[in-house]
Design a protein around this motif. Sequence first.
Motif, PDB file in Angstrom:
ATOM      1  N   GLN A 193       0.828  -1.202   0.000  1.00  0.00           N
ATOM      2  CA  GLN A 193       0.000   0.000   0.000  1.00  0.00           C
ATOM      3  C   GLN A 193       0.870   1.263   0.000  1.00  0.00           C
ATOM      4  O   GLN A 193       0.579   2.221  -0.723  1.00  0.00           O
ATOM      5  N   LYS A 221     -10.257   4.121  -3.099  1.00  0.00           N
ATOM      6  CA  LYS A 221     -10.460   3.136  -2.038  1.00  0.00           C
ATOM      7  C   LYS A 221     -10.366   1.764  -2.685  1.00  0.00           C
ATOM      8  O   LYS A 221     -10.746   1.571  -3.838  1.00  0.00           O
ATOM      9  N   SER A 222      -9.917   0.762  -1.925  1.00  0.00           N
ATOM     10  CA  SER A 222      -9.901  -0.591  -2.469  1.00  0.00           C
ATOM     11  C   SER A 222     -11.330  -1.118  -2.497  1.00  0.00           C
ATOM     12  O   SER A 222     -12.196  -0.664  -1.737  1.00  0.00           O
ATOM     13  N   GLN A 228     -12.355  -2.087   0.952  1.00  0.00           N
ATOM     14  CA  GLN A 228     -12.682  -0.978   1.835  1.00  0.00           C
ATOM     15  C   GLN A 228     -14.079  -0.438   1.537  1.00  0.00           C
ATOM     16  O   GLN A 228     -14.892  -0.228   2.449  1.00  0.00           O
ATOM     17  N   THR A 261     -15.258  -2.918  -7.842  1.00  0.00           N
ATOM     18  CA  THR A 261     -15.860  -2.475  -6.589  1.00  0.00           C
ATOM     19  C   THR A 261     -17.355  -2.794  -6.561  1.00  0.00           C
ATOM     20  O   THR A 261     -17.893  -3.216  -5.530  1.00  0.00           O
TER      21      THR A 261
END
Lengths: 252, 252, 252, 252, 252, 252, 252, 252
Positions: G103, H59-60, H63, H87
């Motif tokens: 990350q 954002k992943s 997440q 996502t």
Amino acid sequence: MTKTTLLELLAAVQSGSLTPAAATERLANLPYEDLGHARIDHHRALRTGLPEVIYAQKKSPQQTAEIFTRMAAAGSDVLATRVDEATAKAILAAVPAAIFHPQARAVALRQTTHQSRGHIAILSAGTSDQAIAEEAAITAELFNTTVTRLYDVGVAGLHRLLSVRDQLASANAIIVCAGMEGALPSVVGGLVGVPVIAVPTSVGYGASFDGAAALLGMLNSCSPNVTVVNIDNGFGAAYTAVLIARAAAGGI
Amino acid sequence: MTKTTLLELLAAVQSGSLTPAAATERLANLPYEDLGHARIDHHRALRTGLPEVIYAQKKSPQQTAEIFTRMAAAGSDVLATRVDEATAKAILAAVPAAIFHPQARAVALRQTTHQSRGHIAILSAGTSDQAIAEEAAITAELFNTTVTRLYDVGVAGLHRLLSVRDQLASANAIIVCAGMEGALPSVVGGLVGVPVIAVPTSVGYGASFDGAAALLGMLNSCSPNVTVVNIDNGFGAAYTAVLIARAAAGGI
Amino acid sequence: MTKTTLLELLAAVQSGSLTPAAATERLANLPYEDLGHARIDHHRALRTGLPEVIYAQKKSPQQTAEIFTRMAAAGSDVLATRVDEATAKAILAAVPAAIFHPQARAVALRQTTHQSRGHIAILSAGTSDQAIAEEAAITAELFNTTVTRLYDVGVAGLHRLLSVRDQLASANAIIVCAGMEGALPSVVGGLVGVPVIAVPTSVGYGASFDGAAALLGMLNSCSPNVTVVNIDNGFGAAYTAVLIARAAAGGI
Amino acid sequence: MTKTTLLELLAAVQSGSLTPAAATERLANLPYEDLGHARIDHHRALRTGLPEVIYAQKKSPQQTAEIFTRMAAAGSDVLATRVDEATAKAILAAVPAAIFHPQARAVALRQTTHQSRGHIAILSAGTSDQAIAEEAAITAELFNTTVTRLYDVGVAGLHRLLSVRDQLASANAIIVCAGMEGALPSVVGGLVGVPVIAVPTSVGYGASFDGAAALLGMLNSCSPNVTVVNIDNGFGAAYTAVLIARAAAGGI
Amino acid sequence: MTKTTLLELLAAVQSGSLTPAAATERLANLPYEDLGHARIDHHRALRTGLPEVIYAQKKSPQQTAEIFTRMAAAGSDVLATRVDEATAKAILAAVPAAIFHPQARAVALRQTTHQSRGHIAILSAGTSDQAIAEEAAITAELFNTTVTRLYDVGVAGLHRLLSVRDQLASANAIIVCAGMEGALPSVVGGLVGVPVIAVPTSVGYGASFDGAAALLGMLNSCSPNVTVVNIDNGFGAAYTAVLIARAAAGGI
Amino acid sequence: MTKTTLLELLAAVQSGSLTPAAATERLANLPYEDLGHARIDHHRALRTGLPEVIYAQKKSPQQTAEIFTRMAAAGSDVLATRVDEATAKAILAAVPAAIFHPQARAVALRQTTHQSRGHIAILSAGTSDQAIAEEAAITAELFNTTVTRLYDVGVAGLHRLLSVRDQLASANAIIVCAGMEGALPSVVGGLVGVPVIAVPTSVGYGASFDGAAALLGMLNSCSPNVTVVNIDNGFGAAYTAVLIARAAAGGI
Amino acid sequence: MTKTTLLELLAAVQSGSLTPAAATERLANLPYEDLGHARIDHHRALRTGLPEVIYAQKKSPQQTAEIFTRMAAAGSDVLATRVDEATAKAILAAVPAAIFHPQARAVALRQTTHQSRGHIAILSAGTSDQAIAEEAAITAELFNTTVTRLYDVGVAGLHRLLSVRDQLASANAIIVCAGMEGALPSVVGGLVGVPVIAVPTSVGYGASFDGAAALLGMLNSCSPNVTVVNIDNGFGAAYTAVLIARAAAGGI
Amino acid sequence: MTKTTLLELLAAVQSGSLTPAAATERLANLPYEDLGHARIDHHRALRTGLPEVIYAQKKSPQQTAEIFTRMAAAGSDVLATRVDEATAKAILAAVPAAIFHPQARAVALRQTTHQSRGHIAILSAGTSDQAIAEEAAITAELFNTTVTRLYDVGVAGLHRLLSVRDQLASANAIIVCAGMEGALPSVVGGLVGVPVIAVPTSVGYGASFDGAAALLGMLNSCSPNVTVVNIDNGFGAAYTAVLIARAAAGGI
């Protein structure tokens, strides 16, 4: 020196009223006259159809007045733009027949008589854009083009524009001066079938960035008949509009 | 729908080959046809002299193909620009008569036959500017204007430009595509007496900022017959050049 | 302090006309002299071939005059650029032999006599660029380089440039000052085989962004013999041109 | 075509080994050869001292390979920059003697043999700037200039630069490639008495804006012997450095 | 109101010299005092260790003088920055004990006596950067930090910087003010092991864009111990440098 | 002309107190009144709910005064913004009942009496932003909206903002004026459930770029109830805030 | 090479366990080790307190791995930032003890054992800023500083920030990572009395311009204890924060 | 958690169906729920009237899905914007009742049932702007506002806009999405008496600079009822439009 004055010169030689030696001397000034600080392009009209114009910014009043005087001496119509008070005074002292247009910041001298050829309309979005619109109008009129002025027809009150639609229809080319968001050229462009030349003006609140916002707006116009000139460059817009109007009116 | 097709429609009514009811229905589609995602401006040609053109970027292949098909069904010539491979495929599947020009990223469909009116020259500064120059050329040719292509005549080798000077002289308008410093329009503008439409291209090293340097150069041209369109906008340049050429050739 | 004055100092020691103690004191001033607000780099000429030059902008007249006086006291030629009226007055009060060049905004003091070495040409695109061109010329002449001034030879009237082509051929380096689109360096660069140093000037309409357009144009020049200095930096252009001319004329 | 090859050609005519007709045909290719998409400027070397170089970006592999082949056929050394893998393959297929330098993204073909003339140093601030430094080095070497490579000598560890100071002293011109803040040229400029050509590179965190920060830094250098080229333009820096080195080494 | 004055107030209550009612009233002024146009943050020192400072730009002289007076009345040291002549006059009329520093454009009032804690060095690249350096110095000194001024040590004459290297070594934090390319912080950063706070100044030729070039240079510093404040913000740099110096000297 | 005055006019016709001919003449002024340099949009209030407002910048004092006079003659409330001293004088000479607000640079004339409808709060981050906040306040009050002024509540002293939180809660819309980093709208936006209109001001050090930094900050607000107007455009913010407050207070 | 390892080396010489010759050889590597493409600054830690760190962007995996290996061989802790997958693989193949933090895009190798000195807090405005915050955290931890991570505490929900206020109070320096409008550092700066280092991140909608909006916001912070680093430069922020924390914790 | 759900919770306590202990636990989640990488602002709806929305960019997928799941578990309607395919898949795997709108790049989950309150119109200038317009529409509909979609009504074909004028009249607020020159909001603003929220889109040729041209155009709108959000920020526009529509429809 225009094509016409060149033909007259050659006719004078043919008829004997001008000696070949004198003619040679006058032609010898071509391609330009060197003043040290400036090289006057007298045969520009011959090459491009319209005479050279003096951009007075960052020139001293003396330099501008000297160039103006030399060009006036050549017998052509003369125009100086971006003229401040001091420079105007210097020119008029040297060439009293010239006329100063303070709103347009231009000095013009008319010495030739030609029929007007072609017709353009000049629009401004707001009253604040008028100085630039007038620079365009003075230029076009000196170049013998008929001008219809349509001021304060911005897009926030669309009915003002729509009520002059008939006057747009008869123009061979249209100049649109606008600051702020510069939206007027796109709307005009969608209403007409002639080229629209957009002039961004440095009018607006902070994020107009002195006309950059209007410039970008006009470059991105969704009306494909819109082309753009520099910020506050009324002169350049008029120059191209005149060329188009002349072409539409037949011949150079 | 052009003026001609409108006249034909009214003549058909006059002659009895079209019932008033049928004519009404066709005219009722005006002012536009609503596809949900798009409103096709069929009477744009009537209003502005040239048909609407499809800008395919950020449209889905299906959307572009549907708009293309509807415009083709109206009988006019159709042009789509910024067409990628997938969109070209979708259009050609729906309208097999259309032609894909991959370098120009354009799909064109010719359905009318008109005499060519007017003549323009299209210059490119370098070989790398050719895609944009071709977009302009394809556009102008579909709009029935004669095109002279003069490629790779940039200012670093001035003799290349000077050797094609005669070919510039006969054009009614000139399009100049250039990246990097964008100097070519100024030099061309000084040589000719017709409008020069400058197209900055996104060609160059880092500080070209994807064409912004050329754009600024062209906006600041010291040749007053230069106007400017958006970066890489060959289509827009052609559109205005065609209008000028038509005016010079006589009438809309 | 130049290499020559250093050699003279050491010779004076050798011959006994200068005591080692006195010589030490003079050399002790090296590497610089500290005025509190400024540290004068007296041995810069020794290190880089040319003396330090005073950039007067944002310095008080007193500060500039004090630095000028100290450098004059060291016996070298002295130059201050970006000098306004008040500063010029302060310098001349302290060093009456200095000369103020108002157009170039420079004050120069000649105290040495050297043969001129090398030859450069300085071009300006328009009369409005002359102040910057003169800053370059004054600088180069103080540094003992021969200067040919060729002003108002912009690209919109190409014949003006082509008519001075012979004068370009003999220069060891060429400085080109241009505002607006900054196209002149590219055209000149294509005509000659020596380095061209481009100086963008802050001349032009709104979208010149005070010279940024010309700067970008020059950085993107398609002529590979063009390098660029800061906007309106005639001094910097002259400095490098002088180095090149000296190298071409043989030795530092 | 260089001056030398022109002299050889004329000598061949004089000696009878080349017929005037054949010589004429070869010279007739001047001033350029028209490939449709490109006009090759064969006599550029004659005019400017160094041959034309191919900028491959936005050209198709086929276009670049064709231009390369024609220039190779003229007998001169040939260089193409901004060459990707596909283009390199296309060139090497056509001209197997050419060599691809992948880090420098350049293809070079040497066909002439000349003595090396002059000497330059090429510095990089960091390892990340090496690709651009190599583009400069390959260019200068093909143009017969001796190159000293001094890489990773950035200002954050000043002792690295100071330890190579002797190697700087012998160069006729110095190229400095740096990204990030672009400070190295100013420091180098203060140490030497020859021209420093600064190449900003697109190396750095976000606010380097792809090299714009380094570019601005270099343009604002407080060392007056620094001039600047475009971002990542190693080729242009080498071109000017070679001209200076040749001048310093005597003659073109 | 500092921690110390708060403790004194509470001690006065404890000792009976101040009634709880009076103490309450004084504390009731917290968290701020509302002047209508301004809310004075008296307990800022309590919260952040240093008192609020008045930024006078775009405030009227009356507004600034009123705020200054109220803060002076609270017994703390007071500082106003960006003070023009008229505002300085207004402040000094109201608070005669205050001192105007014209070069730094600051007015300072010292009312407390504290031991100096910590030590910073303030460098300027050139004499032209001195006004900003002085704003930083005046600020730091009012905040009881020892300041070493090292002016005119720019990178073009590296020996000037290297000769003050010892003076850098003893500082807890270093402020570097530089215009033009803003290279000095990177070089200093590589020489020391303490934080370097870079202040870009609006000094330079056109493409410095009023300090933006120096700002970008400093943000891109290859020395990782460099952080940056706004253009010409000597005050902000001093504020952080003081915090660091205090921490290094032990305690807040 | 508002809806109310239109209804009164029609009622007057109905009751016989106004002849149809007279009514026609008054309505004939619609859609606008042409002064040559300006076309006054009298029925704007009818169309959009609020009267046209005069933007005085780049208009001559005479032009502004003439437009103001005509609008006053139509009986409505009149507002001119960006009014300098000379223009204010010209307006007040023509319309003595008008009031000049120098800090807000506005001239207002109240001629109607309406109940206040709706309530807005206007915040400024610092005292330096007050001129813009006042332009907004004067505008909103003339448009009959209740205004709560909350000045100098910037984010560096959060307790100042938190202490006025109750006053925020009752507003129908909130205007936030802030320069520098423009952070206040985001913080306010997170505290309330009504639209926040952010006005960037041209307050700050160099890298505020005359308000561009605050503008970008506000456009990037992480609070989704924030929308933005132009730099220093207090008028525009008030206009939209008034529309929202009216809607919340029930009906247009 | 840190001061400690230098002392150990000298002690080894003193004690006889290292011959002077061997010690000389190791010290001879100073000031740097030349790999051709890179010059490793082994004594940077000696000079500046913290070891050199490898910036892997635009370096080939092989180059980065080679530099990493050499630095590891010198016995110090090693850090590489901006590491992509391929480079991480190359490093770990060469130095299996290194750890890749995907990350944070960093590879760290710990070889020394030191007591933690000082304490910093690292805040992020949103979850999207976490990668940059982690780059800072990994860096600071390798440099033996205690880190408190406080993520997703942006200003639109102020209570989230206020609830961690106690954790801010104990830090010696605070790093704040934020994209969009970059407002968080100003708010934090107003709450604490230690330096705040602001890191703009490239998070946001279009007009964040890849972090430029946040960068400008932070540079214009109204909290004077805020200094700024480059966009997404978590490493640089950590570097300075570590220096401050060490100073606060006593000594370098 | 909305006001309604809070009231229900308290009523449940009052009625005995919820123990005080259980209620406390649920309320204890306030002010936010800490996931480590994110702090969910559950009581945002309580404070600002509308729930927090997830901005998924950077954002992943994990997440985003985790945040979505927690918010869904709280019983409210949930929205995620800037959702890519991966996502969307992750969210739908966790919350199968959610719906993915691929053109709008949004995932929405409806769990509450409310009456629609208020009415907005959403316009797009062209088909290419539709994705952004749909993001706005999906957002507004989830927030229980009635939406009228009016797409492809750009200013180049004004009749398309004028033909939908009636549909504009009934809206409480209007969102206008436009790229290129961004002129549509100004024209719409002049036709209506409600707030117009302008959304610049990143649609256009090179000099649109990814929406910056449209953004600047909209900020400079001459229609004072126009406010602006970030480029391509359909979500933000909808958020404010919903607040206005709710106010107009009566109460929060």
